[in-house]
Design a protein around this motif. Structure first.
Motif, short mmCIF file in Angstrom:
data_model
loop_
_atom_site.label_atom_id
_atom_site.label_comp_id
_atom_site.label_asym_id
_atom_site.label_seq_id
_atom_site.Cartn_x
_atom_site.Cartn_y
_atom_site.Cartn_z
N GLU A 1 1.45 6.93 -6.94
CA GLU A 1 -0.07 7.59 -7.45
C GLU A 1 0.27 8.91 -7.06
N MET B 1 0.64 4.12 -2.83
CA MET B 1 0.15 5.47 -2.57
C MET B 1 1.27 6.59 -3.00
N ALA C 1 -4.58 -1.44 -7.70
CA ALA C 1 -5.84 -0.79 -7.55
C ALA C 1 -5.92 0.56 -6.98
N ILE C 2 -4.67 0.69 -6.11
CA ILE C 2 -4.35 1.86 -5.31
C ILE C 2 -3.57 2.94 -5.96
N PRO D 1 -3.80 -9.03 1.72
CA PRO D 1 -2.99 -8.57 0.59
C PRO D 1 -3.73 -7.69 -0.31
N VAL D 2 -3.39 -6.66 -0.60
CA VAL D 2 -3.77 -5.46 -1.41
C VAL D 2 -3.14 -5.49 -2.87
N ASP D 3 -4.27 -5.51 -3.73
CA ASP D 3 -3.62 -5.17 -5.05
C ASP D 3 -3.15 -3.70 -5.39
N GLU D 4 -1.70 -3.71 -5.46
CA GLU D 4 -1.23 -2.34 -5.47
C GLU D 4 -1.52 -1.31 -6.76
N LYS E 1 -0.91 9.83 5.12
CA LYS E 1 -1.84 8.86 4.72
C LYS E 1 -1.27 7.41 4.78
N VAL F 1 -1.66 3.84 7.35
CA VAL F 1 -1.95 2.72 6.98
C VAL F 1 -0.92 1.57 7.56
N VAL G 1 0.73 -1.20 -0.08
CA VAL G 1 -0.07 0.06 -0.05
C VAL G 1 0.77 1.42 0.03
#
Lengths: 224, 485
Positions: B62, B59, B96-97, B91-94, B79, B83, B55
């Motif tokens: 982005e 971030m 998507a962020i 796990p988070v899809d990079e 921010k 997190v 994440v």
């Protein structure tokens, strides 16, 4: 002959054109609504999806259905899936095969594009279909998904899907999904949620309404 | 001047990347299917910290791509920091962020994702219960082959870090965005420090070490802004890097690619097409396919094809100012990785390989348990000692509290410590998995027959201070102008 007014047809519509998959970060859209995004599952990924749906209206008894689907990303940007649906109390079963190919990912000025070829058999009736799918970002994190659905046994349909992650930038496990469309000569609207419940598992719930009927769907997807 | 150099370099390098980098396809890849996948969740805090690193990367990218660099050290940092303090459970899809970044730099995302998959799967293998160490090592070797089979793979050859970090844009990000750069290097610290926590360590003994790493990561590493260079895998996990040099090198090359990309995205005045071109060139520099027919230990010094490494460490490329024996390590100064960090006597190979000490963010190799204990005692805060015992399949893990009280994964651990000359310290300082094992050894060794057998609490009280054999390498810090030490 499946008619547009038969509840089984509505339930079939709920199950149609799905690209169910629990991509490892909860963003492969398909469940719980019927629109497709433009991406295949990952190369080497296998995904199992199980769902339950019910549809009913004031005039007809409710119809229930169970569906299961197995998908395999057999090549980069391509997947194959096989599905089985059973519906009650009409005791109808259907079998489906589909091939999906992502042609391009989303670039700065062009949407992601993909298409699905599908074959379905219900009793002694068969149908073939082609779905064209496009996915494009809307604002920073939301996405729009456009589908044109062509099927050998019905008039062409269109569907516009919308996905929006809920909770950014502090939560990353829930996606709101919505759709509006016109298919089987019926206007449709739908709303749902997908929630990640494990590294590779997603649960979903959705409600679809159109043609005087309302359908509820619940599902579970898992990649392995 | 910088822009002219960049433009010139770009022209020269056009067409110097493989065709797939320009492909508009998605090319998403799944990890190798196996029973061990997601075993990382056996240590939830560790898993969640690892998920949060994704994440954090996303971030920042982005924000940079969306032209929000003015807020990077404030709003974006806050921010990300939130997190990191409240990490995601899954796990988070990079992608998507960082959708804007993904659309613009899709090829880079493929390289990052594939390497991050390797990061996670190696961890999963080491954390898989029920396999022997040998089975795990064989599977990690297979994972490396699986990883290399894709065009997005980063080379496992050691690369000259100074050469990679000498682009016209190099250093801009760390000097202008030190807080967010600190976060990146913090993530890379965690992503490299964890391997020695897991490698050849019984799964039941892995979790007890994580609180030490957790504290170091959350209290210090993420917020360090004075590190001279990014953390290297061989610095943080020397045992892992020695056994799996190609993977260690690939991780370092990946992390250097992150640094290059950070600099490219942050350097002002570069046109968007030129930025994209520079990113493609940076990717190509570290790809496996760009270094085919090249070999570890060889290459023209100081170039992008310099694959030399320190003599004793094939899992690390040459660093700024380093020679075949010595390198400058942030926070520790000049080190010779072939020698014990405590007594400067050459390290042993083989079953009695010695020990490592993890403290204050570094992990160093030493020759014997005594060197490990005395070195740990020189450093304030908690520490971890991982030491060989007489049983090659049973590693001793000692974890200390703030006061230096040690707890052991082997309840009946016994120590031999018949203090003598340091060149033989690995003979007279040893750890045994039980008193019986120590007695057996004594029965076969005349010299140590009458030596005292120490319990953990008795052994913990000993301290022989800094050995006379210790040799400080007195050279200037290569990363400071004017050569501070």
């Amino acid at each position: 002959m499946i008619t547009r007014t038969h509840p089984v047809a509505v339930l079939t519509f709920v199950f149609a054109s799905t690209a169910f998959a629990s991509d490892h970060n909860n963003l492969e859209i398909g469940r719980p609504l019927s629109f497709d995004d433009a991406y295949s599952i990952a190369y080497g990924e296998r995904a199992f999806e199980f769902g339950f749906a019910t549809t009913g209206s004031k005039a007809n008894r409710p119809v229930y259905g169970f569906m299961s689907e197995l998908q395999y990303g057999f090549a980069k940007n391509r997947d194959l899936s096989v599905s089985f649906d059973s519906m009650f109390p009409h005791a109808t079963t259907s079998f489906g095969l589909s091939y999906f190919e992502n042609l391009t990912r989303e670039l700065e000025h062009t949407p992601a594009l993909g298409y699905r070829l599908s074959f379905a058999q219900q009793g002694n009736q068969t149908s073939t279909g082609l779905t064209l799918a496009a996915t494009k970002a809307w604002h920073q994190y939301d996405k729009l998904h456009g589908n044109i659905v062509l099927n050998s046994r019905s008039t062409p349909g269109i569907m516009l899907g919308y996905t929006s992650p809920l909770g950014y930038p502090t939560r990353f496990d829930t996606t709101l999904v919505g759709q509006v469309g016109y298919q089987e000569r019926v206007g449709q609207v739908g709303l749902g949620l997908r929630k990640q419940v494990g590294p590779q598992a997603v649960v979903d719930a959705g409600i679809t309404s159109g043609g005087g009927r309302t359908s509820l769907t619940f599902g579970y997807s898992r990649s392995f | 001047m910088i822009l002219a150099l960049i433009a010139g370099f770009a022209t020269q390098a056009q067409r110097e990347w493989p065709a797939w980098i320009d492909s508009p396809t998605s090319d998403r890849l799944f990890y190798k299917p196996a029973a061990y996948n997601w075993q990382i969740n056996r240590i939830p805090a560790f898993a969640q910290d690892m998920y949060a690193t994704g994440v954090g990367h996303a971030m920042a990218y982005e924000a940079l791509v969306r032209g929000e660099s003015a807020n990077l050290e404030s709003k974006t940092f806050d921010k990300i920091d939130w997190v990191l303090k409240h990490p995601p459970r899954y796990p988070v899809d990079e992608g998507a962020i960082s959708p804007t970044f993904d659309r613009k730099y899709g090829a880079l995302e493929k390289v990052f994702e594939w390497a991050h998959t390797l990061h996670f799967q190696v961890i999963d293998v080491f954390m898989h219960p029920g396999w022997t160490d040998k089975q795990k090592e064989q599977e990690v070797d297979r994972l490396w082959i699986f990883y290399k089979s894709q065009p997005f793979a980063i080379t496992g050859l050691p690369m000259n870090m100074e050469a990679l970090d000498s682009q016209p844009y190099s250093g801009y990000f760390r000097s202008h965005f030190p807080k967010v750069n600190g976060l990146f290097w913090g993530y890379h610290w965690l992503q490299t420090a964890n391997y020695d926590m897991l490698y050849r360590v019984p799964t039941k003994d892995q979790a007890a070490q994580y609180p030490v790493l957790f504290d170091q990561y959350h209290k210090t590493e993420l917020y360090k802004t004075d590190r001279a260079f990014m953390p290297m895998t061989a610095e943080q996990s020397p045992r892992f890097a020695k056994r799996f040099p190609e993977i260690a090198n690939a991780f370092d090359n990946l992390h250097m690619l992150h640094d290059n990309v950070n600099d490219i995205l942050a350097t002002p005045g570069m046109s968007s097409p030129n930025r994209e071109r520079q990113v493609k060139i940076a990717i190509a520099r570290v790809l496996e396919s760009s270094h085919s027919e090249e070999f570890s230990g060889q290459g023209q010094p100081g170039t992008l094809h310099d694959h030399r490494h320190p003599e004793s460490m094939p899992g690390m490329g040459m660093m700024k100012g380093s020679d075949e024996r010595t390198m400058y390590m942030s926070g520790m100064g000049w080190m010779d990785m072939s020698e014990c960090s405590h007594c400067s006597i050459p390290l042993n190979d083989g079953p009695l390989w010695g020990a490592t000490v993890t403290a204050n963010g570094w992990t160093m190799s030493v020759r014997c348990p005594m060197c490990a204990r005395d070195m740990a005692s020189e450093t304030p805060g908690r520490a971890i000692i991982r030491a060989a015992t007489e049983d090659p399949n049973r590693m001793l893990i000692l974890v200390s509290d703030e006061e230096g009280n040690w707890t052991s994964n082997i309840p009946g651990v016994a120590f031999l410590e018949k203090f003598g000359d340091h060149p033989e310290c690995s003979e007279w300082s040893r750890a045994f998995s039980s008193l019986d094992a120590l007695r057996k050894f004594q029965a076969t060794s005349k010299e140590y027959q009458d030596a005292k057998a120490y319990t953990l609490s008795e052994w913990s009280q000993l301290n022989h201070g800094k050995p006379e054999t210790y040799r400080r390498i007195d050279k200037p810090n290569p990363y400071t102008k004017g050569g501070g030490r």
